[in-house]
Each structure stands twice: as C-alpha cells, then as structure tokens.
Design a protein around this motif. Structure first.
Motif, PDB file in Angstrom:
ATOM      1  N   ALA A 451       0.795  -1.229   0.000  1.00  0.00           N
ATOM      2  CA  ALA A 451       0.000   0.000   0.000  1.00  0.00           C
ATOM      3  C   ALA A 451       0.825   1.276   0.000  1.00  0.00           C
ATOM      4  N   ALA A 452       2.134   1.182   0.126  1.00  0.00           N
ATOM      5  CA  ALA A 452       2.962   2.388   0.201  1.00  0.00           C
ATOM      6  C   ALA A 452       4.032   2.386  -0.879  1.00  0.00           C
ATOM      7  N   GLY A 453       3.663   1.886  -2.055  1.00  0.00           N
ATOM      8  CA  GLY A 453       4.629   1.706  -3.124  1.00  0.00           C
ATOM      9  C   GLY A 453       4.958   2.976  -3.883  1.00  0.00           C
ATOM     10  N   PRO A 454       5.740   2.834  -4.941  1.00  0.00           N
ATOM     11  CA  PRO A 454       6.199   3.964  -5.735  1.00  0.00           C
ATOM     12  C   PRO A 454       5.151   4.371  -6.766  1.00  0.00           C
ATOM     13  N   PRO A 455       5.355   5.515  -7.422  1.00  0.00           N
ATOM     14  CA  PRO A 455       4.520   5.834  -8.586  1.00  0.00           C
ATOM     15  C   PRO A 455       4.705   4.780  -9.665  1.00  0.00           C
ATOM     16  N   LEU A 456       3.674   4.596 -10.484  1.00  0.00           N
ATOM     17  CA  LEU A 456       3.699   3.481 -11.437  1.00  0.00           C
ATOM     18  C   LEU A 456       4.805   3.612 -12.484  1.00  0.00           C
ATOM     19  N   VAL A 457       5.315   4.828 -12.690  1.00  0.00           N
ATOM     20  CA  VAL A 457       6.404   4.973 -13.655  1.00  0.00           C
ATOM     21  C   VAL A 457       7.611   4.141 -13.247  1.00  0.00           C
ATOM     22  N   ARG A 458       7.798   3.925 -11.943  1.00  0.00           N
ATOM     23  CA  ARG A 458       8.940   3.135 -11.487  1.00  0.00           C
ATOM     24  C   ARG A 458       8.840   1.686 -11.944  1.00  0.00           C
ATOM     25  N   LEU A 459       7.634   1.133 -11.979  1.00  0.00           N
ATOM     26  CA  LEU A 459       7.475  -0.237 -12.468  1.00  0.00           C
ATOM     27  C   LEU A 459       7.736  -0.311 -13.966  1.00  0.00           C
ATOM     28  N   ARG A 460       7.298   0.701 -14.697  1.00  0.00           N
ATOM     29  CA  ARG A 460       7.554   0.722 -16.135  1.00  0.00           C
ATOM     30  C   ARG A 460       9.056   0.844 -16.395  1.00  0.00           C
ATOM     31  N   GLU A 461       9.732   1.653 -15.589  1.00  0.00           N
ATOM     32  CA  GLU A 461      11.184   1.795 -15.734  1.00  0.00           C
ATOM     33  C   GLU A 461      11.896   0.485 -15.411  1.00  0.00           C
ATOM     34  N   THR A 462      11.429  -0.206 -14.383  1.00  0.00           N
ATOM     35  CA  THR A 462      12.040  -1.486 -14.019  1.00  0.00           C
ATOM     36  C   THR A 462      11.954  -2.480 -15.175  1.00  0.00           C
ATOM     37  N   ARG A 463      10.793  -2.525 -15.822  1.00  0.00           N
ATOM     38  CA  ARG A 463      10.636  -3.431 -16.963  1.00  0.00           C
ATOM     39  C   ARG A 463      11.597  -3.053 -18.083  1.00  0.00           C
ATOM     40  N   ALA A 464      11.687  -1.761 -18.359  1.00  0.00           N
ATOM     41  CA  ALA A 464      12.566  -1.303 -19.436  1.00  0.00           C
ATOM     42  C   ALA A 464      14.031  -1.630 -19.134  1.00  0.00           C
ATOM     43  N   LEU A 465      14.435  -1.523 -17.885  1.00  0.00           N
ATOM     44  CA  LEU A 465      15.818  -1.820 -17.512  1.00  0.00           C
ATOM     45  C   LEU A 465      16.120  -3.311 -17.639  1.00  0.00           C
ATOM     46  N   ILE A 466      15.147  -4.148 -17.302  1.00  0.00           N
ATOM     47  CA  ILE A 466      15.330  -5.588 -17.481  1.00  0.00           C
ATOM     48  C   ILE A 466      15.472  -5.906 -18.963  1.00  0.00           C
ATOM     49  N   GLU A 467      14.613  -5.334 -19.781  1.00  0.00           N
ATOM     50  CA  GLU A 467      14.668  -5.563 -21.231  1.00  0.00           C
ATOM     51  C   GLU A 467      15.983  -5.061 -21.827  1.00  0.00           C
ATOM     52  N   ALA A 468      16.526  -3.982 -21.252  1.00  0.00           N
ATOM     53  CA  ALA A 468      17.770  -3.406 -21.773  1.00  0.00           C
ATOM     54  C   ALA A 468      19.003  -4.167 -21.311  1.00  0.00           C
ATOM     55  N   GLY A 469      18.832  -5.124 -20.400  1.00  0.00           N
ATOM     56  CA  GLY A 469      19.972  -5.893 -19.919  1.00  0.00           C
ATOM     57  C   GLY A 469      20.797  -5.181 -18.872  1.00  0.00           C
ATOM     58  N   VAL A 470      20.257  -4.141 -18.283  1.00  0.00           N
ATOM     59  CA  VAL A 470      20.967  -3.377 -17.249  1.00  0.00           C
ATOM     60  C   VAL A 470      20.639  -3.921 -15.858  1.00  0.00           C
ATOM     61  N   LEU A 471      19.438  -4.466 -15.701  1.00  0.00           N
ATOM     62  CA  LEU A 471      18.964  -4.963 -14.417  1.00  0.00           C
ATOM     63  C   LEU A 471      18.524  -6.419 -14.547  1.00  0.00           C
ATOM     64  N   ARG A 472      18.909  -7.212 -13.569  1.00  0.00           N
ATOM     65  CA  ARG A 472      18.434  -8.594 -13.497  1.00  0.00           C
ATOM     66  C   ARG A 472      17.867  -8.822 -12.096  1.00  0.00           C
TER      67      ARG A 472
END
Length: 621
Positions: A451-472
């Motif tokens: 219930a105290a999470g981040p703005p939804l843009v952070r989840l979209r950024e997380t997905r993009a970073l995984i796809e870019a190979g920067v985050l695992r």
C-alpha cells in the motif's frame, strides 16, 4: 516570565517543523519572551532526508495533493502558522500552468516547500519570540537543574528549559549477516559493501561503470538506488510504440537485485481521489474491535486482522461491482453493507452473494506480497517471463487507478486505516507475542509493501531496464553471500535454476529497522547512558527496539520507568511504541494526527514553568 523561556527542537525535518509551526501559532498567547533553537546536522528546515540539494530522480511516494506542512488551509492572508498552501498549491504557484495535485514530486522539491514554511513561520513570529537556526549535530544532552544542557559537535553548549527531539532515521550498527558481508568487503579493496539507508547518502558514485552490483531488497530504496545508477549515470527513458525503452549511457553497472518476494514493490494506483479523501470504515473501527475483544488484551490475528480484511474486501467488492454492473449497483451494495453497522463480518459475504459475487475471493496479503512463493522455475528465461508478466499486470492495475482497480482500491484502504491501527496497538496495546509476530513481522511489512509503493512509472522503468539488460532480478528468496574462493559476493535464488551471479559490490537497499540500542548516534548513546531514554519492552517480554515514550505529549520514559517531563520525542525513534511513524503530514486541510501530535508537544513546551512535574505514565508493558 522576565527571563526568556528557552526551548530547543533537535532535528530539522517535517516533524520538527510541525512542532515549530504550532509553537509559533500558540506563542502569541504566551506572557513573556520565548527563545527557540532549531538544530539540524544537515539542513535546517528540511533535514537530511528532504535536503534541497539532492538530485531530482529521488521521488516521493505520495501525491502532492495529499500533503501539507501547514496546520490549516490558506485564507485571504499571507502564508503563516496555521494558514498556508498545501504542497500541491505551493508547487502550482512556483510552476504555474500545471495542476500538480496528482504528481509525485522530487524529494528535494518537498524540501524547498518546507523551507517556504520555515520562512513563513519566522516572518510571522510574535516580537517576543526569537528563532535561532543552527546547523550542528547535538552530541549530548544532560539534565542541569530544572533544565537541560545540549552539547554540539563544535563544543558549544546550549542551555534550555525544555526540548523536543525529532531526530528521524538512524544509522544503526551492523550485525549478523550484514556485518559478515561488510567484513568480507573490508578484506579486499576490489570489493565494496554499502549499508542500508537513504540512497541520497550512499556512496554510489564509487560503483564503477561496467562492474556488477548486487542490490538487497526491492522496495522504495531499491528504486532510488536503481535511478541513481541509471538515469544518474546519463541513461534515459523514451516512449516507443511497444512501451518505455531505456537507452543506456554505458556508464551503468550491471545490477542484480533480489529480495524474499522476488518482485519489485508494486506501484501505487493512479490517484482518482480528491484531496483530503478519507475512507469511512464500517467493519474496522476501534469501538467494534474492542467490543469483540471484551476484557482480553488485543491479539492482532484474532481481534484486528479479520475486521481489517473485511474492510479491505468491502472496498474491493464494491469496486468489482462498479466494474461489472455500474456505479448505481455498487452504491446500493455499499449502502446495504453500511446499514448493518459493521457488527457482523458475515454480513459482508451474505451481501456479496446477493449481488452476484459468490465465490469471489478477497485480497490475500501473502499471495500479493509473495507472488512466487512455492514455485520453481527451470531457468532464467522461465522466471523472467513470469516476472515481466507480473510487472505488466501490476502496471495495468495501477493505471486503472485507486478507485477503478479493485485490487488497488482495496489496498489503498490500508493507508486510511493506519490511524485506527495506531489507536489499537500503540503503547503496548497488543500482547507481546502478537506485537512481535503479527504486527511487526507479518502485517507491517506486507502493508508497507502493498500500500505504500512507488509511482507506477517506477514499475515501467524497471521493466525497461530488465529488457535493456541493465537490471536482473535474481529470483525469490534471494541470498547474498561471501564467496572467499571466488573472491566475490554471490547472489542466488534457490527457486530459479542456474540463478547465480558474482558481484563486486553489494548495496543494501533497505531502510534499517528501528533499534535504539544499535543506533550509532552519539546523542542516542548519551541519552541511553544517562538514563533519559529507554527501550520499550512490551510486557517485560518483548524488547521492541523502539524508544519508550508516554502518551501525549510523548515524554521519553527514563530507565527508572518515569517520564522525563521536560523532553518530548516524535517520529521514527518511537517506532514500535507507536505504529508507522515514518510519514509526512497529509491532508490539505492541515489538521491531521501528525499536526495534533505536534500541537500537543508545542502546548507542553510553552506551559508555565511551575507545571514542570512528571505526569503518570500511560504506557502498557
């Protein structure tokens, strides 16, 4: 009073400013001069966490329209104690042409708003009140006659009659597994361990481009750390036909994140509620819980959790009906449920059946917080596929909003119910075992995660970073260990086949738990040593780690069990004596529990000197 009443507020963040604001609002009625010392080690007016110089990629997780630092709304006069703009209103004035009510601001911007409040307070102080802003660290506080002497890190001493302490987040001494990781890093100059805390204070610039860094935890601090090591390294996000895409700069490290859940903290639902909205509970009220418990001391799982979950499910079911059958049907359902007064939880299920919701499950905190529990994945590809699908699902729910999404609507109620949980659990309201096992170990982390999470843009950024190979994301039940043979840290998940990475740096992306005994602050150590502070031990059985305080006006409890009448403590050091203290002031109308606590402290700081006598304790355990 002919001599000034000398007061100190130690700490310069939101809690400290709220006390000062209420002092200023009340000081006009005080028959004598008042001298106030406002002291912070980093930046007076906003403190370390909200300091104005931090980068803009560190975001708040509450929309601006829900926040105010003034104890009353603006009127036709200037901003002053008791009347001033909400954060969103101030933001609109500083950046006209845009409605910021539903925006998530950079933390440094909120710091600027706090400085606006501080300046407004100082401009409107009565002539009899003098304010001293001091950038310094208080290293000691001792009793001296009927008052206190504060020692600063430069050797100066300040003598005051009374003091309020709002010192915020501590930097605790490491122990256990974290100390082992730290020792391993100290054994090799090629390795680095960065302890938990605010990402803005971490030495992240020392993480070399192209190196591998493990990140413990995937909560709010995780998002800050990732932002600093990606956008903060020159990378950027751009929208494409397929969604958000990350364009690396080449200066990023490769990040390997892990946590117990294996899932990044879910996003807050897009805000659809007006400023000041507060859910009116039906099933989860203090009166109904206490009536059900009778003479028994409260046990969270038996007395609180069933009614709390009924409240969540009530909102969840209402949103499902609104989605399936329209607003009129949802309103009829809600009216019938409310007509029962919440006395019987079984009524909710009966009404759900009547409205065609038979068999619809309620929200399950364990399933939502641990989505991969009990599952195994053959390899990295299998887990990544499930992880990205789950991230996409959360983004879709968050985009629907905290009214239209049944999941986000139900979970958002938890924020509105915090004050009731405080009334029921603060000051040893629960049995010692329930306090430890149910509130601290089970409910608090799940509520905060969901219930105290981040703005939804952070989840979209997380997905993009995984796809870019920067985050695992390594997987569920992540383990961070020292491998002496390899000369590296290892990050593994027992639920994902082949999930093992070697990294040179480990970053603890978690805010440390409150533990006054482990606090490395010289002031905390001095107060404990002098017996002016003590740890709250619930029922003599459960050492909570939090500071023992009385009920309002929140005197610290001395080692002899008596309140210290000239001192007051608000905020994070009192966590576990009280519940969920790490908040900013919410509610654009201003008068919230946050402000009420500050006003109680301010009134006591200004009371006549002859009333400086101990009051009976109102704390259990």
């Amino acid at each position: 009073m002919s001599a000034p009443a000398r007061l100190a507020i130690v700490g310069g963040g939101p809690r400290a400013l709220s006390i000062l604001e209420r002092l200023a609002a009340r000081a006009a009625g005080v028959p004598g001069p008042v001298e106030i010392h406002l002291i912070d080690a980093v930046q007076v007016g906003c403190g370390r966490i909200w300091r104005t110089g931090q980068p803009d990629w560190y975001l708040m997780n509450t929309v601006a329209g829900e926040i105010t630092a003034f104890s009353g709304p603006p009127d036709t006069g200037p901003a002053r104690p008791g009347a001033g703009p909400s954060f969103a209103q101030w933001w609109d004035m500083t950046e006209p042409g845009h409605d910021h009510a539903n925006d998530y601001a950079p933390r440094g911007l909120y710091g600027r708003y706090l400085l606006f409040l501080l300046d407004a307070i100082e401009r409107h102080l009565p002539p009899s009140v003098t304010l001293h802003r001091l950038v310094a660290t208080v290293t000691d506080l001792r009793k001296e006659g009927e008052g206190y002497c504060l020692t600063l890190d430069d050797g100066r001493e300040i003598r005051v009659d009374r003091a309020a302490l709002a010192t915020g987040h501590a930097r605790p001494r490491l122990s256990g597994h974290l100390r082992e990781l730290q020792r391993f890093a100290e054994s090799d100059p090629a390795l680095r361990f960065i302890p938990g805390g605010s990402a803005a204070d971490m030495p992240l610039s020392a993480v070399a481009p192209g190196s591998k860094a493990g990140v413990i935890g995937m909560g709010l601090t995780f998002y800050d750390v990732v932002a600093a090591l990606t956008v903060g390294r020159g990378g950027r996000f751009t929208e494409s036909r397929d969604g958000l895409v990350y364009l690396p700069s080449g200066n990023e490290p490769f990040l390997v994140a892990g946590s117990r859940s294996g899932f990044p903290q879910p996003a807050r639902g897009r805000n659809q509620k007006p400023g000041g909205f507060l859910h009116r509970p039906v099933f989860f009220t203090e009166e109904l819980v206490r009536a059900a418990a009778g003479s028994e001391r409260l046990d969270m799982r038996r007395h609180l959790t069933p009614r709390l979950m009924a409240e969540v499910d009530f909102v969840h079911f209402t949103a499902v009906l609104r989605e399936r059958s329209g607003a009129a049907t949802a309103e009829e359902f809600a009216a019938r449920v409310r007509a029962g007064g919440g006395r019987s939880i079984a009524e909710l299920a009966r009404h759900a059946v009547d409205f065609g919701l038979a068999g619809l499950p309620g929200l399950d905190f364990d399933t939502l917080a641990l989505p991969f529990a009990g599952r195994t994945f053959a390899d990295r590809a299998a887990f990544d596929k499930e992880l990205l699908a789950a991230v996409d699902a959360d983004v879709r729910e968050a985009e629907r909003g905290n009214v239209d999404s049944p999941v986000k609507a139900g979970l958002d109620v938890l924020r509105s119910l915090r004050w009731i949980i405080r009334e029921l659990t603060d000051f040893g309201g629960l049995t010692p075992s329930s306090h430890r096992d149910d509130l601290i170990d089970w409910y608090a982390p799940r509520s905060a995660f969901l219930a105290a999470g981040p703005p939804l843009v952070r989840l979209r950024e997380t997905r993009a970073l995984i796809e870019a190979g920067v985050l695992r994301v390594i997987g569920p039940q992540a383990r961070f260990a020292a491998d002496a043979g390899a000369g590296r840290f290892t990050v593994t998940s027992p639920q994902v086949g082949g999930a093992r990475e070697e990294v040179e740096t480990v970053i603890d992306a978690r805010i440390p738990a409150v533990d006054v005994r482990a606090d490395t602050s010289a002031l905390t150590r001095a107060l404990l040593r002098r017996g002016l502070w003590s740890e709250f031990v619930n029922g003599g059985e459960f050492p909570t780690g939090g500071l023992a305080v009385s009920r309002s006006p929140f005197h610290p409890v001395r080692s002899d069990g008596r309140p210290e009448p000239g001192l007051h403590v608000l905020g994070i050091p009192t966590e576990h004596s009280r519940y969920f203290t790490q908040v900013v002031a919410t509610g654009p109308a201003g008068w919230s529990e946050f402000m009420s606590d500050a006003d109680d402290v301010a009134a006591h700081l200004l009371r006549p000197a002859d009333l400086n006598t101990p009051r009976p304790l109102a704390i259990r355990g």
